[in-house]
Structure formats: structure tokens, C-alpha cells
Design a protein around this motif. Structure first.
Motif, mmCIF file in Angstrom:
data_model
loop_
_atom_site.group_PDB
_atom_site.id
_atom_site.type_symbol
_atom_site.label_atom_id
_atom_site.label_comp_id
_atom_site.label_asym_id
_atom_site.label_seq_id
_atom_site.Cartn_x
_atom_site.Cartn_y
_atom_site.Cartn_z
ATOM 1 N N THR A 106 0.824 -1.200 0.000
ATOM 2 C CA THR A 106 0.000 0.000 0.000
ATOM 3 C C THR A 106 0.863 1.256 0.000
ATOM 4 O O THR A 106 0.623 2.187 -0.776
ATOM 5 C CB THR A 106 -0.927 0.008 1.227
ATOM 6 N N PHE A 117 2.778 9.245 -6.139
ATOM 7 C CA PHE A 117 3.287 10.576 -5.816
ATOM 8 C C PHE A 117 4.494 10.924 -6.673
ATOM 9 O O PHE A 117 4.618 12.057 -7.156
ATOM 10 C CB PHE A 117 3.645 10.669 -4.328
ATOM 11 N N THR A 146 1.399 4.165 -3.066
ATOM 12 C CA THR A 146 1.212 5.594 -2.812
ATOM 13 C C THR A 146 2.465 6.383 -3.193
ATOM 14 O O THR A 146 2.374 7.438 -3.828
ATOM 15 C CB THR A 146 0.877 5.833 -1.334
#
Length: 102
Positions: free
Chosen positions: A38, A46, A42
Motif C-alpha cells: 500500500t 506521488f 502511494t
């Protein structure tokens, strides 16, 4: 690209896509592995956004595009509707470019 390369890439893509459904229920990742997946997703998202906001090919994108991305990101963090965040980001970039900020 040669037909053989296309065929090899197609078979590899199909095999990777089928690996998930075929291994469902046979492999259970640990809680730490789930958390890491996870977090890594992310971080990757980004990094893609940051690279796209700052770079334009081999040169810097200027100041207007990163400013628009920051406005959109701030609205997303405040849980604004997606369309509002996108429109605000585009409007910020457009207004800054209109005033000569590249």
C-alpha cells in the motif's frame, strides 16, 4: 518491432495478468507485506505526479504547472470533489500562464 517481439510481449502480459486470479487463495501475504504494498503504491503515484508536474521532457516545466498541481493536491487533501480539484488546478495554471508565468 518484429512480430516475434510482439508475440513474446503479448504472451508475457497475458501470463502476468493470469497470475493474480490463478494464485488467488493460494498465497496470503503477511500484514507487513500488505502495508508495504500500500505504501509503495502511494509513493509510486506521488513520484509520477511530482515528475509530471516539474519536468517537461528534458527541461523544467516552469512555475505555472507545479502551482496548479499544488492547488489540486491541496483541494484533494481537503476532500474536495474530484472535478473541483481538477478545474481549480487547470484554472490556476491557466491564470498564471495568462499573466506570463511560464
Amino acid at each position: 518491432m518484429t512480430p516475434w517481439a510482439v508475440l513474446v510481449l503479448a504472451v508475457g502480459t497475458y501470463a502476468l495478468r493470469m497470475a493474480g486470479p490463478l494464485s488467488h487463495g493460494r498465497f496470503e501475504p503477511s500484514e507487513r507485506a500488505r502495508r508495504m504494498l500500500t505504501v509503495s503504491a502511494t509513493v509510486l503515484l506521488f513520484a509520477l505526479v511530482a515528475t509530471s508536474a516539474v519536468a517537461d521532457g528534458q527541461s523544467l516545466a516552469g512555475w505555472a504547472r507545479p502551482a496548479g498541481v499544488l492547488v489540486g493536491g491541496a483541494l484533494a487533501l481537503r476532500r474536495a470533489p474530484f472535478l473541483a480539484a481538477v478545474v481549480a488546478a487547470a484554472a490556476t495554471t491557466a491564470v498564471l500562464r495568462w499573466f506570463g508565468v511560464s
